[in-house]
Design a protein around this motif. Structure first.
Motif, PDB file in Angstrom:
ATOM      1  N   GLY A   1      -2.969   3.391  -4.746  1.00 43.41           N
ATOM      2  CA  GLY A   1      -1.629   3.008  -4.312  1.00 43.41           C
ATOM      3  C   GLY A   1      -1.577   1.616  -3.724  1.00 43.41           C
ATOM      4  N   PHE A   2      -2.602   0.852  -4.006  1.00 47.13           N
ATOM      5  CA  PHE A   2      -2.726  -0.484  -3.430  1.00 47.13           C
ATOM      6  C   PHE A   2      -2.472  -1.542  -4.508  1.00 47.13           C
TER       7      PHE A   2
ATOM      8  N   ASN B   1       0.816  -1.202   0.000  1.00 53.00           N
ATOM      9  CA  ASN B   1       0.000   0.000   0.000  1.00 53.00           C
ATOM     10  C   ASN B   1       0.851   1.254   0.000  1.00 53.00           C
ATOM     11  N   LEU B   2       0.236   2.325  -0.427  1.00 52.55           N
ATOM     12  CA  LEU B   2       0.867   3.642  -0.474  1.00 52.55           C
ATOM     13  C   LEU B   2       2.081   3.668  -1.393  1.00 52.55           C
ATOM     14  N   LEU B   3       1.942   2.948  -2.464  1.00 49.49           N
ATOM     15  CA  LEU B   3       2.992   2.982  -3.486  1.00 49.49           C
ATOM     16  C   LEU B   3       2.557   3.939  -4.604  1.00 49.49           C
ATOM     17  N   PRO B   4       3.462   4.797  -5.049  1.00 49.58           N
ATOM     18  CA  PRO B   4       3.117   5.631  -6.209  1.00 49.58           C
ATOM     19  C   PRO B   4       3.116   4.785  -7.476  1.00 49.58           C
ATOM     20  N   GLN B   5       2.451   5.276  -8.479  1.00 48.47           N
ATOM     21  CA  GLN B   5       2.489   4.566  -9.758  1.00 48.47           C
ATOM     22  C   GLN B   5       3.938   4.506 -10.243  1.00 48.47           C
ATOM     23  N   PRO B   6       4.355   3.371 -10.782  1.00 48.52           N
ATOM     24  CA  PRO B   6       5.743   3.298 -11.252  1.00 48.52           C
ATOM     25  C   PRO B   6       5.935   4.191 -12.478  1.00 48.52           C
TER      26      PRO B   6
END
Lengths: 253, 199
Positions: A218-219, A185-190
């Motif tokens: 972001g999940f 979670n809370l990952l930005p789009q690559p």
């Protein structure tokens, strides 16, 4: 926990006042208990009504000029949006975290308090149900509900990274099966052309478990089969174009 | 046009629909924000929250519930996050201020566009909140508006955790009864069935 015991927690669950582990147990139970879902809906109505009650009794009144500012913000989206995004990034992170929290188990200590909002948790449960097909839903639920499940927390490799410091993940295996699920979670789009991968280490061998596709919140979730029942991983890493972003190592938690 | 239709139009870029939603919800959100963050920061919060609505209206799914419920969740997350950044003391101050407001809720003047059932429900809830024992009301506010867990509340109020849990259950059940017409008789005549929880 038994049905009756979990049912006693619905009031606190609706208020977002349960501890993370308790909330997890309730969330899982709700997936298969129509009676508790119905009961919970009645308490949701109560919680939703509290802000209206506060407004009814409050002497504070919104100034008419505020509407002009809000509407002006819509008409200058570039400037405002940049400001908005900078200001709201933490809030957006909270929202995404809460959505993640709803789907399964989320015990990172620093984020426990953030995982207690029931409403978005319920929304996330729906998300889980709509993201996966029926068979995969059952696999996930059986894994999360298994007494033999093992959970590992993935934490940022660089806790000071401005991009990934709030990111986190969980990996579940079960001692009596070969299903493995990871949620991050809370990952930005690559960036274009790059992607997140999950690498697990078993018997000293690194295995590329698959690609994590990050949604608008972001999940990301990845369900896969291990090469044996009760896989014993010693490390799990989420990478972005081979750069480790999140990591768990045996003995770290 | 109901909220759900409006938000769908907002998702398509309809500013007029957005304006209508603002008119319907701004006062509720503002009062909430102002009590939690203070009036100055509340204006920023309103702008941010409604801009978020404008940008993410498409995420609303009426199959999962009402717009009001969805938007309330969005607002609560934002406000609690902002409140946490202000520190523990502000959380407590805000909660006590809100508890005082809820303890003194007036009998509401009916609004012109308010349906009879809605009016009755609001009045019943206000009455139930007023009549809650202070200890129950305070704990509900600490949980909902200040975002505190049961154990945090127990620690803060120096109460046994079991007492906090019990008060949450009792308080929520009384408020639920106020919102359910068939159960409303349980809290009427006022006060008879809402006795102080002495646990």
């Amino acid at each position: 926990m038994e049905h009756a015991e979990l049912k006693e927690r619905l009031e606190a669950y609706a208020l977002g006042a349960l501890e993370a582990q308790e909330a997890e147990a309730v969330a899982i139970h709700l997936l298969s208990c129509a009676e508790c879902q119905a009961e919970l809906n009645t308490y949701r109505r109560v919680a939703d009504a509290l802000p209206s009650a506060l407004a009814a009794g409050s002497p504070l009144r919104v100034h008419p000029s505020l509407k002009r500012k809000v509407l002006a913000g819509l008409q200058s989206p570039t400037r405002t949006r940049r400001r908005f995004r900078a200001a709201l990034w933490p809030a957006a992170a909270v929202l995404a975290l809460l959505m993640f929290a709803g789907s399964a188990a989320w015990g990172l200590h620093t984020q426990q308090q953030l995982s207690r909002d029931e409403l978005l948790r319920a929304e996330q449960l729906t998300k889980l149900q709509t993201t996966l097909d029926r068979d995969d839903q059952l696999r996930v639920l059986e894994l999360l509900d298994s007494n033999a499940r093992v959970k590992r927390g993935l934490k940022p490799v660089d806790p000071a990274s401005p991009t990934f410091q709030h990111s986190y993940g969980k990996l579940w295996t079960r001692g009596d099966g070969d299903d493995v699920i990871v949620m991050v979670n809370l990952l930005p789009q690559p960036p274009p052309g790059q992607h997140y991968e999950l690498i697990v280490t078993s018997d000293g061998r690194k295995i590329d478990a698959g690609t994590l596709k990050v949604d608008q919140d972001g999940f990301a979730m990845l369900l896969f089969k291990a090469d044996r029942k009760g896989p014993t991983y010693t490390r799990a890493t989420v990478t972005l174009s081979v750069t480790p972003i999140l990591d768990w190592q045996q003995g770290s938690n | 046009m109901d909220d759900e239709e409006l938000v769908e139009r907002v998702a398509a870029g309809d500013v007029r629909a957005f304006s209508d939603l603002y008119d319907r919800h701004a006062q509720r959100i503002y009062a909430w924000s102002a009590h939690v963050l203070g009036p100055a920061q509340a204006e920023d919060a309103i702008q941010e929250i409604f801009l978020r609505l404008w940008q993410h209206a498409g995420q609303f799914n009426r199959g999962r519930g009402t717009f009001a419920s969805w938007f309330t969740a969005v607002v609560r997350h934002h406000l609690i996050h902002e409140l946490r950044r202000k520190g523990a003391q502000r959380r407590l101050d805000a909660a006590y201020e809100i508890a005082d407001v809820l303890a003194a809720l007036p009998s509401r003047e009916p609004q012109p566009d308010e349906a009879a059932t809605e009016r009755e429900t609001s009045a019943a809830l206000a009455r139930a909140l007023r009549l809650l024992p202070e200890g129950q009301r305070q704990i509900l506010v600490l949980a909902y508006f200040a975002g505190m867990s049961q154990s945090q509340i127990a620690e803060q109020l120096a109460l046994p955790l079991g007492t906090v849990k019990k008060r949450i259950r009792l308080g929520m059940r009384k408020l639920r009864a106020a919102l359910e017409p068939e159960a409303r008789s349980l809290i009427e005549p006022a006060g008879e069935s809402i006795r102080e929880d002495r646990s």
